[in-house]
Write a protein that holds these residues in place. Structure first.
Motif, PDB file in Angstrom:
ATOM      1  N   VAL A  99       0.900  -1.239  -0.097  1.00 25.26           N
ATOM      2  CA  VAL A  99       0.062  -0.017   0.005  1.00 25.26           C
ATOM      3  C   VAL A  99       0.972   1.298  -0.002  1.00 25.26           C
ATOM      4  O   VAL A  99       1.700   1.421   0.793  1.00 25.26           O
ATOM      5  N   VAL A 100       0.709   1.827  -0.972  1.00 30.29           N
ATOM      6  CA  VAL A 100       1.253   3.309  -1.100  1.00 30.29           C
ATOM      7  C   VAL A 100       0.222   4.391  -0.649  1.00 30.29           C
ATOM      8  O   VAL A 100      -0.607   4.834  -1.277  1.00 30.29           O
ATOM      9  N   TYR A 101       0.564   5.187   0.312  1.00 29.10           N
ATOM     10  CA  TYR A 101      -0.648   6.070   1.062  1.00 29.10           C
ATOM     11  C   TYR A 101      -0.122   7.492   1.024  1.00 29.10           C
ATOM     12  O   TYR A 101       1.063   7.936   1.571  1.00 29.10           O
ATOM     13  N   ARG A 102      -0.837   8.439   0.468  1.00 31.00           N
ATOM     14  CA  ARG A 102      -0.433   9.873   0.640  1.00 31.00           C
ATOM     15  C   ARG A 102      -1.898  10.564   0.793  1.00 31.00           C
ATOM     16  O   ARG A 102      -2.928  10.156   0.306  1.00 31.00           O
ATOM     17  N   THR A 103      -1.673  11.587   1.154  1.00 37.22           N
ATOM     18  CA  THR A 103      -2.801  12.929   1.717  1.00 37.22           C
ATOM     19  C   THR A 103      -2.370  14.079   1.104  1.00 37.22           C
ATOM     20  O   THR A 103      -1.197  14.383   0.748  1.00 37.22           O
TER      21      THR A 103
ATOM     22  N   VAL B  79      -1.204  -1.046  -4.083  1.00 40.85           N
ATOM     23  CA  VAL B  79      -2.446  -0.543  -4.047  1.00 40.85           C
ATOM     24  C   VAL B  79      -1.819   0.926  -3.775  1.00 40.85           C
ATOM     25  O   VAL B  79      -0.913   1.357  -3.106  1.00 40.85           O
ATOM     26  N   ASN B  80      -2.439   1.913  -4.566  1.00 38.06           N
ATOM     27  CA  ASN B  80      -2.254   3.394  -4.411  1.00 38.06           C
ATOM     28  C   ASN B  80      -3.338   4.115  -3.714  1.00 38.06           C
ATOM     29  O   ASN B  80      -4.637   4.050  -4.471  1.00 38.06           O
ATOM     30  N   LEU B  81      -3.302   4.502  -2.671  1.00 41.41           N
ATOM     31  CA  LEU B  81      -4.423   5.089  -1.964  1.00 41.41           C
ATOM     32  C   LEU B  81      -3.734   6.809  -1.792  1.00 41.41           C
ATOM     33  O   LEU B  81      -2.839   7.110  -1.197  1.00 41.41           O
ATOM     34  N   ALA B  82      -5.067   7.520  -2.111  1.00 39.05           N
ATOM     35  CA  ALA B  82      -4.930   8.987  -2.127  1.00 39.05           C
ATOM     36  C   ALA B  82      -6.032   9.556  -1.363  1.00 39.05           C
ATOM     37  O   ALA B  82      -7.104   9.314  -1.940  1.00 39.05           O
TER      38      ALA B  82
END
Length: 438
Positions: free
Chosen positions: A325-329, A365-368
């Motif tokens: 998982v790659v998570y960014r905000t 998984v790319n999560l933004a």
């Protein structure tokens, strides 16, 4: 003691004033209620009682003095009024009184019959105490009849009063007689209309009270249905996500036991941690549902609802199950209110759970989570096989729950295959304050 007495004196005085009439008012109220119930059960009893009362008070005296030729009245009245034959007086009295039996069922017919006999009687020059039946019939027409029938009834009444006033002109002034007769007729009409309006008001109040009770029950049922739907979403998110992680870890532990026992032990430890976390969340949700019967002990101790700050821990948990998982905000996500943060957390949790179930482990998984002015966007894209996900016409409870949560903030949720492979879930929420200016 003096202050307390002075403070309660006015209320006590009012209570004493009312208390003197309280028992009488209560007795009259109970008696009236019993009479109304009895009248609804047997309406003919009251109609017969009215006829009997009129006969005893107004017809019987005339019959008793019929042989004396009205000798009980002044001489000038005896000279004005004509003597009726022996059978004439009972016949006229019957024509005046008997129509009152249907004064409530057919008020217009009853009034017409009484008015006809009244005109006939005064055309013959006779005076009867039973003429009071005409005023009773007019009152009943104003109370029970159609209002459009009232004007012509008043016209007939006025014509009859003129006839009676002209007949007694030699004994009483025509204007005095008209004033007395028309005043009495006006009082009968006014009384009937007042009682009619009062009954209509009471019926309206009863109808309004019944409608408010129905609306209250409907609001309660809607609130209960909304709460059940909210709890169902919470339970689905908690149980579905954690069980997916546990199942994935258990499968991985089975394969790792033969080749790398340490990895198998690590999988078992993670299964225990995930199970304890799920159990804690379930206890929190069930604690909210529990009735507040233990208020003396302060009720259940509840932990805060998860928010955006907990997404990092959520991502760490699914990473242990094999997802990358790659998570960014972007934007000021920490300033969002708790309701929006809970919605974002649950949508992300459901999207990651679906990826874990359908795309499998070893998936990127790319999560933004992006906040721009009054719009919040959540994008979850995996690089796994899109064929593992449900089709557009096969929406499960998870996607329905995400859309329900987004709808609370005027948002939408879309899900489908991504260009270049994989699966994408995108949600957009409206952050405009409710009731605020746009």
């Amino acid at each position: 003691m003096t202050t307390a007495t002075a403070g309660t004196a006015p209320a006590t005085g009012r209570a004493e004033d009312i208390g003197g009439m309280g028992p009488l008012v209560a007795l009259l109220s109970r008696s009236g209620q019993r009479l109304r119930q009895a009248d609804r059960a047997r309406p003919w009893v009251l109609d017969t009682a009215v006829v009997a009362l009129v006969f005893l008070m107004f017809c019987l005296p005339d019959l008793l003095h019929a042989g004396a030729g009205h000798g009980d009245g002044p001489r000038r009245f005896r000279l004005v009024f004509a003597q009726l034959p022996p059978a004439g007086m009972p016949a006229l009295q019957a024509g005046l009184v008997l129509p009152l039996l249907w004064r409530r069922r057919r008020p217009a017919v009853a009034f017409g019959a009484v008015a006809a006999v009244f005109v006939l009687q005064w055309s013959l020059g006779a005076a009867l105490r039973a003429d009071v039946a005409l005023f009773i019939a007019l009152y009943s027409l104003a109370l029970h009849g159609r209002l459009r029938q009232l004007p012509w009834a008043c016209g007939i009444m006025a014509a009859g009063m003129v006839l009676a006033a002209v007949r007694v002109a030699s004994a009483v002034s025509v204007w005095d007689a008209l004033f007395f007769l028309l005043s009495t007729a006006t009082a009968a009409v006014a009384l009937g209309l007042v009682v009619r309006i009062r009954r209509a008001q009471l019926a309206g109040l009863r109808e309004r009270a019944a409608r408010l009770e129905i609306e209250r029950d409907q609001r309660s049922r809607l609130a209960a249905a909304t709460e059940r739907a909210r709890v169902a979403r919470e339970m689905h998110d908690i149980v579905g996500h954690n069980l997916s992680v546990i199942i994935t870890l258990a499968d991985a532990g089975v394969y790792a036991t033969a080749t790398a026992p340490e990895r198998g032990k690590e999988a078992l430890r993670l299964i225990g941690d995930t199970g304890r976390q799920a159990l804690g969340e379930l206890r929190r949700v069930l604690g909210v549902l529990r009735a507040a019967t233990d208020s003396h002990s302060g009720g259940p101790e509840l932990s805060p609802q998860p928010g955006i700050a907990d997404i990092d821990a959520l991502c760490a948990g699914v990473r242990t199950a094999g997802l990358e998982v790659v998570y960014r905000t972007a934007g000021n996500v920490e300033a969002l209110d708790s309701g929006v943060q809970l919605t974002v957390y649950r949508i992300v949790q459901e999207a990651l759970t679906n990826t874990l179930k359908h795309a499998g482990a070893d998936t990127r998984v790319n999560l933004a989570v992006v906040v721009e002015d009054t719009r919040l966007t959540i994008r979850v894209r995996d690089m796994g096989r899109a064929v593992g996900h449900p089709g557009p016409n096969e929406e499960g409870q998870g996607l329905v729950g995400m859309r329900e949560r987004a709808a609370l903030y005027g948002g939408t949720v879309s899900a489908g295959p991504a260009k270049g492979g994989g699966w994408t879930v995108e949600a957009a929420l409206d952050l405009t304050p409710r009731g605020g200016a746009r």
